[in-house]
Motif scaffolding. Structure first.
Motif, PDB file in Angstrom:
ATOM      1  N   MET A  41       0.826  -1.208   0.000  1.00 35.47           N
ATOM      2  CA  MET A  41       0.000   0.000   0.000  1.00 35.47           C
ATOM      3  C   MET A  41       0.865   1.266   0.000  1.00 35.47           C
ATOM      4  O   MET A  41       0.551   2.231  -0.692  1.00 35.47           O
ATOM      5  CB  MET A  41      -0.937   0.000   1.196  1.00 35.47           C
ATOM      6  CG  MET A  41      -1.911  -1.166   1.235  1.00 35.47           C
ATOM      7  SD  MET A  41      -3.114  -1.181  -0.092  1.00 35.47           S
ATOM      8  CE  MET A  41      -4.080   0.257   0.303  1.00 35.47           C
ATOM      9  N   ASP A  46      -3.119  -0.726  -4.370  1.00 33.86           N
ATOM     10  CA  ASP A  46      -4.450  -0.604  -3.788  1.00 33.86           C
ATOM     11  C   ASP A  46      -4.788  -1.895  -3.050  1.00 33.86           C
ATOM     12  O   ASP A  46      -3.953  -2.792  -2.917  1.00 33.86           O
ATOM     13  CB  ASP A  46      -5.490  -0.281  -4.857  1.00 33.86           C
ATOM     14  CG  ASP A  46      -5.556  -1.331  -5.965  1.00 33.86           C
ATOM     15  OD1 ASP A  46      -4.898  -2.392  -5.857  1.00 33.86           O
ATOM     16  OD2 ASP A  46      -6.275  -1.098  -6.944  1.00 33.86           O
ATOM     17  N   VAL A  47      -5.995  -1.973  -2.548  1.00 36.22           N
ATOM     18  CA  VAL A  47      -6.419  -3.160  -1.795  1.00 36.22           C
ATOM     19  C   VAL A  47      -6.269  -4.412  -2.647  1.00 36.22           C
ATOM     20  O   VAL A  47      -5.783  -5.444  -2.190  1.00 36.22           O
ATOM     21  CB  VAL A  47      -7.863  -3.000  -1.269  1.00 36.22           C
ATOM     22  CG1 VAL A  47      -8.396  -4.311  -0.724  1.00 36.22           C
ATOM     23  CG2 VAL A  47      -7.915  -1.911  -0.203  1.00 36.22           C
ATOM     24  N   ARG A  66      -8.961 -10.303   1.431  1.00 33.80           N
ATOM     25  CA  ARG A  66      -9.529  -8.965   1.220  1.00 33.80           C
ATOM     26  C   ARG A  66     -10.122  -8.416   2.520  1.00 33.80           C
ATOM     27  O   ARG A  66      -9.882  -7.263   2.886  1.00 33.80           O
ATOM     28  CB  ARG A  66     -10.589  -8.993   0.129  1.00 33.80           C
ATOM     29  CG  ARG A  66     -11.143  -7.613  -0.169  1.00 33.80           C
ATOM     30  CD  ARG A  66     -12.082  -7.619  -1.360  1.00 33.80           C
ATOM     31  NE  ARG A  66     -12.439  -6.266  -1.708  1.00 33.80           N
ATOM     32  CZ  ARG A  66     -11.725  -5.441  -2.449  1.00 33.80           C
ATOM     33  NH1 ARG A  66     -10.590  -5.859  -2.965  1.00 33.80           N
ATOM     34  NH2 ARG A  66     -12.120  -4.218  -2.702  1.00 33.80           N
ATOM     35  N   VAL A  69      -7.183  -7.496   4.796  1.00 33.33           N
ATOM     36  CA  VAL A  69      -6.479  -6.293   4.344  1.00 33.33           C
ATOM     37  C   VAL A  69      -7.293  -5.054   4.708  1.00 33.33           C
ATOM     38  O   VAL A  69      -6.765  -4.093   5.274  1.00 33.33           O
ATOM     39  CB  VAL A  69      -6.206  -6.353   2.820  1.00 33.33           C
ATOM     40  CG1 VAL A  69      -5.788  -4.982   2.288  1.00 33.33           C
ATOM     41  CG2 VAL A  69      -5.144  -7.396   2.509  1.00 33.33           C
ATOM     42  N   GLU A  70      -8.573  -5.081   4.393  1.00 38.50           N
ATOM     43  CA  GLU A  70      -9.428  -3.935   4.728  1.00 38.50           C
ATOM     44  C   GLU A  70      -9.492  -3.712   6.232  1.00 38.50           C
ATOM     45  O   GLU A  70      -9.497  -2.573   6.702  1.00 38.50           O
ATOM     46  CB  GLU A  70     -10.815  -4.129   4.136  1.00 38.50           C
ATOM     47  CG  GLU A  70     -10.811  -4.019   2.623  1.00 38.50           C
ATOM     48  CD  GLU A  70     -12.142  -4.363   1.972  1.00 38.50           C
ATOM     49  OE1 GLU A  70     -13.012  -4.974   2.638  1.00 38.50           O
ATOM     50  OE2 GLU A  70     -12.306  -4.030   0.781  1.00 38.50           O
ATOM     51  N   SER A  89      -9.751   3.183  -3.789  1.00 38.94           N
ATOM     52  CA  SER A  89      -9.003   1.975  -3.476  1.00 38.94           C
ATOM     53  C   SER A  89      -9.832   0.976  -2.680  1.00 38.94           C
ATOM     54  O   SER A  89      -9.417  -0.151  -2.477  1.00 38.94           O
ATOM     55  CB  SER A  89      -7.724   2.320  -2.712  1.00 38.94           C
ATOM     56  OG  SER A  89      -8.031   2.849  -1.446  1.00 38.94           O
ATOM     57  N   ARG A  90     -11.017   1.386  -2.233  1.00 39.56           N
ATOM     58  CA  ARG A  90     -11.887   0.481  -1.488  1.00 39.56           C
ATOM     59  C   ARG A  90     -13.083   0.016  -2.305  1.00 39.56           C
ATOM     60  O   ARG A  90     -13.942  -0.670  -1.796  1.00 39.56           O
ATOM     61  CB  ARG A  90     -12.413   1.183  -0.248  1.00 39.56           C
ATOM     62  CG  ARG A  90     -11.373   1.389   0.801  1.00 39.56           C
ATOM     63  CD  ARG A  90     -12.046   1.807   2.062  1.00 39.56           C
ATOM     64  NE  ARG A  90     -11.767   3.220   2.265  1.00 39.56           N
ATOM     65  CZ  ARG A  90     -12.234   3.903   3.269  1.00 39.56           C
ATOM     66  NH1 ARG A  90     -13.022   3.352   4.143  1.00 39.56           N
ATOM     67  NH2 ARG A  90     -11.943   5.160   3.416  1.00 39.56           N
TER      68      ARG A  90
END
Length: 110
Positions: A41, A46-47, A66, A69-70, A89-90
């Motif tokens: 990042m 990005d994610v 995912r 990561v979030e 990015s989300r």
């Protein structure tokens, strides 16, 4: 992409990294998976890129990766270590897949 706040320093360690908040002296540790995500990042990823890299180096299901990561990014933002990431990015359109990897029950741990 995220950025460390100006008062935060990242120091790699043998077991991941340490993030030091220089204003108040508090620090947090990241295990190798968490540090991998942060490095991707910080390098402009990005994610989806972080998920791909995590899946390429760890046995983890893409959906679990995912979510994790979030979750890590949210935690880092909540404690004031990173600048908030952009909504782009989300977005759900930034779907990440892990080609050739199908793991049923793994979880990334920070």
């Amino acid at each position: 992409m995220v950025m460390l706040r100006s008062d935060v320093v990242r120091a790699p360690t043998e077991y991941g990294a340490v993030l030091l908040h220089t204003d108040d002296g508090r620090y947090w540790t990241l295990n190798p998976s968490g540090d991998l995500v942060l490095r991707v990042m910080l390098a402009g990823g990005d994610v989806a890129a972080a998920v791909r890299e995590l899946c390429a180096t760890r046995e983890v299901d893409p959906q679990v990766a995912r979510r994790d990561v979030e979750g890590l990014l949210a935690q880092l933002a909540d404690v004031g270590l990173i600048e908030p990431q952009s909504e782009a990015s989300r977005s759900p359109e930034a779907a990440a897949e892990c080609p050739g990897r199908h793991v049923d029950r793994s979880e990334a741990r920070w």
